[in-house]
Design a protein around this motif. Structure first.
Motif, PDB file in Angstrom:
ATOM      1  N   ILE A 158      44.458  39.787 -15.060  1.00  0.00           N
ATOM      2  CA  ILE A 158      43.476  38.984 -13.754  1.00  0.00           C
ATOM      3  C   ILE A 158      42.367  37.635 -14.114  1.00  0.00           C
ATOM      4  CG2 ILE A 158      41.332  39.580 -12.357  1.00  0.00           C
ATOM      5  CD1 ILE A 158      42.232  42.390 -12.386  1.00  0.00           C
ATOM      6  N   GLU A 159      42.496  36.335 -14.024  1.00  0.00           N
ATOM      7  CA  GLU A 159      42.928  35.110 -14.656  1.00  0.00           C
ATOM      8  C   GLU A 159      41.201  34.988 -13.659  1.00  0.00           C
ATOM      9  OE1 GLU A 159      45.330  31.478 -14.341  1.00  0.00           O
ATOM     10  OE2 GLU A 159      46.787  33.301 -13.786  1.00  0.00           O
ATOM     11  N   ASP A 160      39.873  34.432 -14.042  1.00  0.00           N
ATOM     12  CA  ASP A 160      39.095  33.921 -13.842  1.00  0.00           C
ATOM     13  C   ASP A 160      39.664  31.962 -13.708  1.00  0.00           C
ATOM     14  OD1 ASP A 160      36.365  32.627 -13.116  1.00  0.00           O
ATOM     15  OD2 ASP A 160      35.267  34.099 -14.445  1.00  0.00           O
ATOM     16  N   SER A 161      39.696  31.676 -12.846  1.00  0.00           N
ATOM     17  CA  SER A 161      40.007  29.810 -12.788  1.00  0.00           C
ATOM     18  C   SER A 161      38.854  29.484 -12.088  1.00  0.00           C
ATOM     19  CB  SER A 161      40.847  30.179 -11.777  1.00  0.00           C
ATOM     20  OG  SER A 161      42.035  30.747 -12.377  1.00  0.00           O
ATOM     21  N   ALA A 162      37.555  30.033 -12.048  1.00  0.00           N
ATOM     22  CA  ALA A 162      36.555  29.704 -11.255  1.00  0.00           C
ATOM     23  C   ALA A 162      36.033  28.077 -11.461  1.00  0.00           C
ATOM     24  CB  ALA A 162      35.447  30.399 -11.209  1.00  0.00           C
ATOM     25  N   ASP A 170      52.998  24.566 -18.534  1.00  0.00           N
ATOM     26  CA  ASP A 170      53.984  24.964 -18.225  1.00  0.00           C
ATOM     27  C   ASP A 170      54.713  24.623 -17.346  1.00  0.00           C
ATOM     28  OD1 ASP A 170      55.079  25.060 -21.315  1.00  0.00           O
ATOM     29  OD2 ASP A 170      54.093  27.168 -21.420  1.00  0.00           O
ATOM     30  N   GLY A 171      53.915  23.919 -16.485  1.00  0.00           N
ATOM     31  CA  GLY A 171      54.294  23.561 -15.161  1.00  0.00           C
ATOM     32  C   GLY A 171      53.707  24.424 -14.305  1.00  0.00           C
ATOM     33  N   LYS A 172      52.871  25.667 -14.618  1.00  0.00           N
ATOM     34  CA  LYS A 172      52.240  26.646 -13.821  1.00  0.00           C
ATOM     35  C   LYS A 172      50.914  26.198 -13.389  1.00  0.00           C
ATOM     36  CE  LYS A 172      53.681  31.029 -13.827  1.00  0.00           C
ATOM     37  NZ  LYS A 172      54.042  32.265 -13.922  1.00  0.00           N
ATOM     38  N   ARG A 173      49.875  26.549 -12.718  1.00  0.00           N
ATOM     39  CA  ARG A 173      48.608  26.100 -12.784  1.00  0.00           C
ATOM     40  C   ARG A 173      47.670  26.972 -12.925  1.00  0.00           C
ATOM     41  NH1 ARG A 173      47.831  21.187 -10.214  1.00  0.00           N
ATOM     42  NH2 ARG A 173      49.516  19.642  -8.900  1.00  0.00           N
ATOM     43  N   ALA A 174      46.763  26.962 -13.543  1.00  0.00           N
ATOM     44  CA  ALA A 174      45.736  27.727 -13.069  1.00  0.00           C
ATOM     45  C   ALA A 174      45.927  29.346 -11.684  1.00  0.00           C
ATOM     46  CB  ALA A 174      44.075  27.123 -12.885  1.00  0.00           C
ATOM     47  N   GLY A 175      45.151  29.904 -11.315  1.00  0.00           N
ATOM     48  CA  GLY A 175      46.198  31.570 -10.584  1.00  0.00           C
ATOM     49  C   GLY A 175      47.069  31.835 -10.872  1.00  0.00           C
ATOM     50  N   SER A 176      48.032  30.941 -11.392  1.00  0.00           N
ATOM     51  CA  SER A 176      49.686  31.871 -10.524  1.00  0.00           C
ATOM     52  C   SER A 176      50.589  32.334 -12.792  1.00  0.00           C
ATOM     53  CB  SER A 176      50.634  30.663 -10.689  1.00  0.00           C
ATOM     54  OG  SER A 176      50.442  29.417 -11.457  1.00  0.00           O
ATOM     55  N   PHE A 177      49.394  32.364 -13.276  1.00  0.00           N
ATOM     56  CA  PHE A 177      49.550  33.102 -14.440  1.00  0.00           C
ATOM     57  C   PHE A 177      49.763  35.112 -13.781  1.00  0.00           C
ATOM     58  CE2 PHE A 177      48.519  28.600 -16.368  1.00  0.00           C
ATOM     59  CZ  PHE A 177      49.778  28.041 -16.472  1.00  0.00           C
ATOM     60  N   GLY A 178      48.712  35.077 -13.911  1.00  0.00           N
ATOM     61  CA  GLY A 178      48.635  36.689 -14.202  1.00  0.00           C
ATOM     62  C   GLY A 178      49.360  37.330 -12.914  1.00  0.00           C
ATOM     63  N   ALA A 180      46.365  38.152 -10.462  1.00  0.00           N
ATOM     64  CA  ALA A 180      46.294  37.581  -9.972  1.00  0.00           C
ATOM     65  C   ALA A 180      44.650  36.820 -10.228  1.00  0.00           C
ATOM     66  CB  ALA A 180      45.366  38.996  -9.279  1.00  0.00           C
ATOM     67  N   SER A 181      43.742  35.955  -9.122  1.00  0.00           N
ATOM     68  CA  SER A 181      42.676  34.786  -9.975  1.00  0.00           C
ATOM     69  C   SER A 181      41.946  35.373  -9.117  1.00  0.00           C
ATOM     70  CB  SER A 181      43.616  34.123  -9.828  1.00  0.00           C
ATOM     71  OG  SER A 181      43.169  33.071 -10.871  1.00  0.00           O
ATOM     72  N   GLY A 182      40.423  34.471  -9.665  1.00  0.00           N
ATOM     73  CA  GLY A 182      39.431  34.628  -7.948  1.00  0.00           C
ATOM     74  C   GLY A 182      39.312  33.183  -8.722  1.00  0.00           C
ATOM     75  N   PHE A 183      38.835  32.357  -8.007  1.00  0.00           N
ATOM     76  CA  PHE A 183      38.509  31.493  -7.864  1.00  0.00           C
ATOM     77  C   PHE A 183      37.033  30.730  -7.405  1.00  0.00           C
ATOM     78  CE2 PHE A 183      42.697  29.885  -8.653  1.00  0.00           C
ATOM     79  CZ  PHE A 183      42.820  29.140  -8.892  1.00  0.00           C
ATOM     80  N   SER A 184      36.303  30.133  -7.283  1.00  0.00           N
ATOM     81  CA  SER A 184      34.905  29.491  -6.599  1.00  0.00           C
ATOM     82  C   SER A 184      35.705  28.428  -6.385  1.00  0.00           C
ATOM     83  CB  SER A 184      33.862  29.839  -7.713  1.00  0.00           C
ATOM     84  OG  SER A 184      32.238  29.173  -7.343  1.00  0.00           O
ATOM     85  N   PHE A 185      34.703  28.347  -5.125  1.00  0.00           N
ATOM     86  CA  PHE A 185      34.339  26.666  -4.453  1.00  0.00           C
ATOM     87  C   PHE A 185      32.975  26.539  -3.979  1.00  0.00           C
ATOM     88  CE2 PHE A 185      38.343  28.442  -2.239  1.00  0.00           C
ATOM     89  CZ  PHE A 185      39.167  27.667  -3.061  1.00  0.00           C
ATOM     90  N   VAL A 200      40.981  34.606  -3.101  1.00  0.00           N
ATOM     91  CA  VAL A 200      42.273  34.816  -4.208  1.00  0.00           C
ATOM     92  C   VAL A 200      43.355  34.697  -4.470  1.00  0.00           C
ATOM     93  CG1 VAL A 200      42.752  37.876  -4.606  1.00  0.00           C
ATOM     94  CG2 VAL A 200      40.493  36.917  -3.798  1.00  0.00           C
ATOM     95  N   THR A 201      43.929  34.402  -5.481  1.00  0.00           N
ATOM     96  CA  THR A 201      45.291  33.781  -5.401  1.00  0.00           C
ATOM     97  C   THR A 201      46.271  35.202  -6.356  1.00  0.00           C
ATOM     98  OG1 THR A 201      45.338  33.046  -7.981  1.00  0.00           O
ATOM     99  CG2 THR A 201      44.686  31.773  -5.781  1.00  0.00           C
ATOM    100  N   THR A 202      47.778  35.490  -5.949  1.00  0.00           N
ATOM    101  CA  THR A 202      48.007  36.650  -6.377  1.00  0.00           C
ATOM    102  C   THR A 202      49.670  36.384  -5.452  1.00  0.00           C
ATOM    103  OG1 THR A 202      48.438  38.627  -6.317  1.00  0.00           O
ATOM    104  CG2 THR A 202      47.787  38.483  -3.794  1.00  0.00           C
TER     105      THR A 202
END
Length: 365
Positions: A158-162, A170-178, A180-185, A200-202
């Motif tokens: 579970i990425e904390d991509s805040a 390697d061609g992948k952005r934060a939030g797409s590795f695990g 799921a991921s949480g972002f803050s705006f 939340v991205t997943t």
């Protein structure tokens, strides 16, 4: 005074577009979970390279609802252990304890400030269910090693991509590795709203459906509640603003990289440790953090020369009063980082002339 972060100037660049968006939402008469949120969720999912995005109220809720969702799905149960860096902002840890899970704190790499991937495996137990890396200051954690460990031990990631909107490895952005991921705006983020917001991205279809319900009182159909959910919804107005700013995110990140490169080349004071860069694209420079044993004196020197700085973060989670049970434990690398780091101005609107002056003042220290 050179401000640490000039949010007024950052958003003024898009004022006319933001005003049009405001009027569009106002005239629509629909302010919660409408077309703007749906469109932004689709656009941010495409940008991050994932199947699902679920807009929520803030970054803390994003992380908390991911964990809650996996509890509802039976992937995690109360008391399970979640591996997390010891030097993160407290929100990451709060999301874990809020769900009655057990944080297992891991020291960071002193060079990157991200979780030391070489220290994770020794902390994995039969109760470990997830690794929660934090892409601190805008630089991706060692996701290749972390994902390999997760696969080996059948753990969630579970990425904390805040702080890492747009960072690429390697061609992948934060939030797409695990999983799921949480972002803050939060307004000061690389992709910042004009208020609070989170995502939340997943790629996990079941988790996406569960979080969609949990954010909206536990309901997938109005007045029918399948979970004891919460009210955590990204509102239409912030989604409309974020849709506009997302179009400019890569350009804004490029400007941050330009300033960071300028700093890295020109800050030459031997008392000052500048950030270690692993890969150009994997760092989006949410913060430019220098480190010195004389942090407080350096901060005062910069203030005396009309440069505003911020300490991210003065007190590590294990020394906070709310986690009194950890107060006597020692995480010397984390403590050193928290005692020595200082964030200097960086943003898409910082002029090179201002950055040059910051370098001069630091070199004169």
């Amino acid at each position: 005074m050179i401000p640490f972060l000039d949010l007024k100037s950052i958003n003024s660049k898009y004022k006319s577009e933001l005003m049009v968006a405001f009027e569009h939402v106002l005239d629509s008469g629909w302010y919660i979970l409408g077309q703007e949120v749906e469109k932004f969720e689709r656009e941010f999912a495409f940008y991050c390279g994932v199947r699902h995005c679920i807009g929520v109220a803030n970054g803390l809720d994003a992380l908390s609802l991911i964990l809650r969702g996996y509890k509802e799905l039976g992937e995690i149960k109360e008391g399970d252990e979640i591996i997390v860096p010891a030097n993160t902002y407290i929100a990451t840890v709060l999301a874990i304890t809020e769900n009655k899970l057990t944080p297992v704190l891991i020291e960071p790499d002193i060079n990157t400030y991200n979780i030391d991937s070489t220290k994770i495996e020794e902390k994995i137990t039969a109760k470990t269910r997830a690794i929660m890396p934090v892409h601190l200051y805008g630089q991706l954690a060692d996701m290749t090693k972390i994902c390999d460990l997760a696969k080996k031990y059948d753990l969630l990631v579970i990425e904390d991509s805040a702080q890492a909107h747009g960072a690429i490895l390697d061609g992948k952005r934060a939030g797409s590795f695990g999983n799921a991921s949480g972002f803050s705006f939060y307004p000061g983020k690389n992709l910042g709203a004009l208020g609070d917001g989170g995502m939340v991205t997943t790629n996990d279809d079941e988790l996406a459906m569960t979080v969609q319900a949990l954010r909206n009182y536990g309901s997938q159909k109005k007045y029918e509640n399948i979970y004891r959910g919460v009210n955590s919804r990204l509102d239409e107005l912030q989604a409309a603003f974020l849709r506009i700013k997302l179009q400019h995110l890569d350009d804004d990140n490029a400007k941050r990289r330009e300033i960071a490169g300028f700093y890295r080349e020109r800050i030459q004071n031997t008392k000052i440790i500048i950030p270690h860069l692993i890969n150009l694209d994997s760092h989006v420079w949410h913060l430019f953090v220098v480190r010195t044993e004389e942090r407080d004196k350096l901060q005062q020197h910069l203030a005396d020369n009309n440069i505003q700085t911020v300490i991210h973060y003065p007190i590590p989670p294990h020394r906070q009063r709310t986690y009194a049970e950890w107060n006597e434990t020692s995480f010397p690398i984390s403590e050193r980082i928290h005692n020595e780091v200082l964030s200097i101005p960086i943003s898409p609107v910082l002029a090179i002339e201002e950055a040059s002056y910051v370098c001069k003042v630091i070199n004169d220290y």
